[in-house]
Design a protein around this motif. Structure first.
Motif, PDB file in Angstrom:
ATOM      1  N   SER A 135      18.130 -50.832  17.961  1.00 21.06           N
ATOM      2  CA  SER A 135      17.613 -51.921  18.793  1.00 21.06           C
ATOM      3  C   SER A 135      17.230 -53.077  17.886  1.00 21.06           C
ATOM      4  O   SER A 135      17.230 -52.945  16.647  1.00 21.06           O
ATOM      5  N   LEU A 136      16.881 -54.221  18.477  1.00 24.90           N
ATOM      6  CA  LEU A 136      16.446 -55.364  17.672  1.00 24.90           C
ATOM      7  C   LEU A 136      15.090 -55.080  17.023  1.00 24.90           C
ATOM      8  O   LEU A 136      14.241 -54.427  17.625  1.00 24.90           O
ATOM      9  N   PRO A 137      14.863 -55.596  15.832  1.00 25.02           N
ATOM     10  CA  PRO A 137      13.533 -55.462  15.211  1.00 25.02           C
ATOM     11  C   PRO A 137      12.539 -56.405  15.880  1.00 25.02           C
ATOM     12  O   PRO A 137      12.915 -57.441  16.427  1.00 25.02           O
ATOM     13  N   ASP A 138      11.261 -56.022  15.836  1.00 22.70           N
ATOM     14  CA  ASP A 138      10.242 -56.954  16.293  1.00 22.70           C
ATOM     15  C   ASP A 138       9.877 -57.883  15.129  1.00 22.70           C
ATOM     16  O   ASP A 138      10.479 -57.811  14.046  1.00 22.70           O
ATOM     17  N   ARG A 139       8.883 -58.746  15.322  1.00 18.25           N
ATOM     18  CA  ARG A 139       8.549 -59.733  14.287  1.00 18.25           C
ATOM     19  C   ARG A 139       8.098 -59.081  12.989  1.00 18.25           C
ATOM     20  O   ARG A 139       8.499 -59.492  11.893  1.00 18.25           O
ATOM     21  N   ARG A 140       7.252 -58.074  13.086  1.00 19.90           N
ATOM     22  CA  ARG A 140       6.767 -57.407  11.869  1.00 19.90           C
ATOM     23  C   ARG A 140       7.913 -56.767  11.118  1.00 19.90           C
ATOM     24  O   ARG A 140       7.995 -56.839   9.886  1.00 19.90           O
ATOM     25  N   GLU A 141       8.795 -56.105  11.852  1.00 17.70           N
ATOM     26  CA  GLU A 141       9.917 -55.423  11.215  1.00 17.70           C
ATOM     27  C   GLU A 141      10.878 -56.422  10.574  1.00 17.70           C
ATOM     28  O   GLU A 141      11.391 -56.193   9.473  1.00 17.70           O
ATOM     29  N   GLY A 157      21.209 -68.605   8.075  1.00 16.14           N
ATOM     30  CA  GLY A 157      21.157 -68.370   9.513  1.00 16.14           C
ATOM     31  C   GLY A 157      19.806 -67.856   9.981  1.00 16.14           C
ATOM     32  O   GLY A 157      18.940 -67.469   9.192  1.00 16.14           O
ATOM     33  N   TRP A 158      19.635 -67.874  11.292  1.00 22.40           N
ATOM     34  CA  TRP A 158      18.451 -67.320  11.939  1.00 22.40           C
ATOM     35  C   TRP A 158      18.838 -66.041  12.657  1.00 22.40           C
ATOM     36  O   TRP A 158      19.924 -65.937  13.210  1.00 22.40           O
ATOM     37  N   TYR A 159      17.906 -65.086  12.681  1.00 21.32           N
ATOM     38  CA  TYR A 159      18.158 -63.784  13.296  1.00 21.32           C
ATOM     39  C   TYR A 159      17.139 -63.528  14.396  1.00 21.32           C
ATOM     40  O   TYR A 159      15.926 -63.640  14.179  1.00 21.32           O
ATOM     41  N   TRP A 160      17.632 -63.144  15.573  1.00 19.90           N
ATOM     42  CA  TRP A 160      16.749 -62.838  16.687  1.00 19.90           C
ATOM     43  C   TRP A 160      15.883 -61.614  16.404  1.00 19.90           C
ATOM     44  O   TRP A 160      16.311 -60.664  15.770  1.00 19.90           O
ATOM     45  N   THR A 161      14.642 -61.645  16.914  1.00 15.11           N
ATOM     46  CA  THR A 161      13.804 -60.451  16.980  1.00 15.11           C
ATOM     47  C   THR A 161      13.613 -60.112  18.461  1.00 15.11           C
ATOM     48  O   THR A 161      13.949 -60.914  19.348  1.00 15.11           O
ATOM     49  N   SER A 162      13.054 -58.952  18.738  1.00 20.32           N
ATOM     50  CA  SER A 162      12.808 -58.559  20.130  1.00 20.32           C
ATOM     51  C   SER A 162      11.520 -59.162  20.676  1.00 20.32           C
ATOM     52  O   SER A 162      11.254 -59.058  21.873  1.00 20.32           O
ATOM     53  N   LYS A 187      15.845 -68.800  24.364  1.00 24.57           N
ATOM     54  CA  LYS A 187      16.633 -67.576  24.537  1.00 24.57           C
ATOM     55  C   LYS A 187      18.104 -67.847  24.842  1.00 24.57           C
ATOM     56  O   LYS A 187      18.951 -66.972  24.653  1.00 24.57           O
ATOM     57  N   SER A 188      18.419 -69.041  25.328  1.00 21.81           N
ATOM     58  CA  SER A 188      19.809 -69.369  25.641  1.00 21.81           C
ATOM     59  C   SER A 188      20.600 -69.797  24.412  1.00 21.81           C
ATOM     60  O   SER A 188      21.839 -69.842  24.448  1.00 21.81           O
ATOM     61  N   ASP A 189      19.902 -70.130  23.323  1.00 19.07           N
ATOM     62  CA  ASP A 189      20.583 -70.538  22.099  1.00 19.07           C
ATOM     63  C   ASP A 189      21.241 -69.336  21.432  1.00 19.07           C
ATOM     64  O   ASP A 189      20.836 -68.193  21.637  1.00 19.07           O
ATOM     65  N   GLU A 190      22.237 -69.594  20.617  1.00 18.15           N
ATOM     66  CA  GLU A 190      22.995 -68.510  19.988  1.00 18.15           C
ATOM     67  C   GLU A 190      22.716 -68.449  18.485  1.00 18.15           C
ATOM     68  O   GLU A 190      22.858 -69.448  17.773  1.00 18.15           O
ATOM     69  N   TYR A 191      22.310 -67.252  18.048  1.00 17.14           N
ATOM     70  CA  TYR A 191      22.027 -67.011  16.644  1.00 17.14           C
ATOM     71  C   TYR A 191      22.562 -65.634  16.250  1.00 17.14           C
ATOM     72  O   TYR A 191      23.253 -64.976  17.032  1.00 17.14           O
ATOM     73  N   ARG A 192      22.220 -65.207  15.068  1.00 17.03           N
ATOM     74  CA  ARG A 192      22.636 -63.891  14.586  1.00 17.03           C
ATOM     75  C   ARG A 192      21.608 -62.830  14.989  1.00 17.03           C
ATOM     76  O   ARG A 192      20.511 -63.151  15.445  1.00 17.03           O
ATOM     77  N   ALA A 193      21.985 -61.577  14.780  1.00 15.01           N
ATOM     78  CA  ALA A 193      21.058 -60.471  15.030  1.00 15.01           C
ATOM     79  C   ALA A 193      21.522 -59.266  14.220  1.00 15.01           C
ATOM     80  O   ALA A 193      22.709 -59.132  13.909  1.00 15.01           O
ATOM     81  N   ARG A 194      20.574 -58.409  13.877  1.00 15.41           N
ATOM     82  CA  ARG A 194      20.895 -57.173  13.155  1.00 15.41           C
ATOM     83  C   ARG A 194      20.017 -56.054  13.712  1.00 15.41           C
ATOM     84  O   ARG A 194      18.792 -56.176  13.758  1.00 15.41           O
ATOM     85  N   ALA A 195      20.649 -54.984  14.131  1.00 16.91           N
ATOM     86  CA  ALA A 195      19.923 -53.856  14.730  1.00 16.91           C
ATOM     87  C   ALA A 195      19.192 -53.032  13.672  1.00 16.91           C
ATOM     88  O   ALA A 195      19.571 -53.026  12.493  1.00 16.91           O
ATOM     89  N   VAL A 196      18.150 -52.337  14.111  1.00 15.13           N
ATOM     90  CA  VAL A 196      17.418 -51.413  13.243  1.00 15.13           C
ATOM     91  C   VAL A 196      17.206 -50.095  13.988  1.00 15.13           C
ATOM     92  O   VAL A 196      17.293 -50.032  15.211  1.00 15.13           O
ATOM     93  N   ARG A 197      16.911 -49.045  13.242  1.00 14.76           N
ATOM     94  CA  ARG A 197      16.450 -47.794  13.836  1.00 14.76           C
ATOM     95  C   ARG A 197      15.220 -47.332  13.067  1.00 14.76           C
ATOM     96  O   ARG A 197      14.957 -47.781  11.949  1.00 14.76           O
ATOM     97  N   ARG A 198      14.475 -46.422  13.667  1.00 13.88           N
ATOM     98  CA  ARG A 198      13.178 -46.029  13.130  1.00 13.88           C
ATOM     99  C   ARG A 198      13.065 -44.518  13.065  1.00 13.88           C
ATOM    100  O   ARG A 198      13.524 -43.816  13.981  1.00 13.88           O
ATOM    101  N   LEU A 199      12.411 -44.022  12.025  1.00 19.64           N
ATOM    102  CA  LEU A 199      12.160 -42.588  11.868  1.00 19.64           C
ATOM    103  C   LEU A 199      10.666 -42.391  11.651  1.00 19.64           C
ATOM    104  O   LEU A 199      10.117 -42.834  10.637  1.00 19.64           O
TER     105      LEU A 199
END
Length: 203
Positions: A135-141, A157-162, A187-199
């Motif tokens: 899922s998307l990272p939050d601001r802290r992540e 570039g800019w990367y979206w957070t959740s 939210k309608s603007d287009e940027y990059r994003a990178r998913a994360v997972r958590r353990l």
């Protein structure tokens, strides 16, 4: 006919769509006229937030018990190395009594490009390297990604957070990897994003 509720008040749950961990504060039922069944939904108050607008309503198939998150007791590798389907980014401190957890970001070849916020939220949940809990990272992540593994991201570039902007529902926070700044974008603007997972780290 009323179905048994899967969750109870005060259960700690995870809501993947908003990338939120929180506690159930209300349970609401409503009659479905077509089938005369009773629909059940839950109000979740995310940890670290007290404002009413931060609360989430979800059906029971949209949330999971917090213990159902992946858990590890093994030692993690060096930051920046491949691990558990992605690149290890370090440990995120738990909040409000929650356990700490390891953060892993998707490899660069799975970067999401030219996506508005909602599209980024959806695409970030796609399976990667055999794992389906991304899922998307939050601001802290996202800030931790900049601090520990900035080399794997586009510095221009800019990367979206959740994390949505509490003061404006049409805006969400983004992470920059040039100078590490965070900015709220429409939210309608287009940027990059990178998913994360958590353990989760089990002591």
């Amino acid at each position: 006919m009323l179905q048994h509720t899967k969750f109870d008040l005060s259960n700690r749950v995870y809501h993947p769509q908003s990338n939120s961990i929180g506690i159930i504060t209300a349970i609401e039922t409503s009659l479905v006229r077509e089938s005369r069944d009773v629909a059940i939904r839950y109000r979740i108050n995310p940890f670290g937030h007290s404002e009413d607008h931060s609360q989430i309503w979800a059906s029971q198939d949209q949330i999971a018990f917090l213990p159902e998150l992946p858990q590890v007791t093994i030692n993690a590798p060096k930051i920046g190395t491949a691990w558990q389907g992605g690149i290890y980014a370090g440990v995120v401190a738990g909040q409000d009594g929650q356990p700490d957890y390891h953060l892993i970001h998707a490899p660069a070849e799975f970067e999401i490009k030219d996506a508005n916020w909602q599209t980024a939220i959806e695409k970030a949940q796609a399976p990667i390297n055999g794992f389906n809990d991304w899922s998307l990272p939050d601001r802290r992540e996202a800030r931790l990604l900049y601090i520990n593994t900035p080399a794997g991201f586009d510095t221009a570039g800019w990367y979206w957070t959740s994390t949505q902007n509490a003061g404006g529902p049409d805006y969400a926070w983004m992470q920059g990897f040039g100078n590490g700044g965070q900015y709220d974008g429409h939210k309608s603007d287009e940027y990059r994003a990178r998913a994360v997972r958590r353990l989760l780290i089990i002591q």
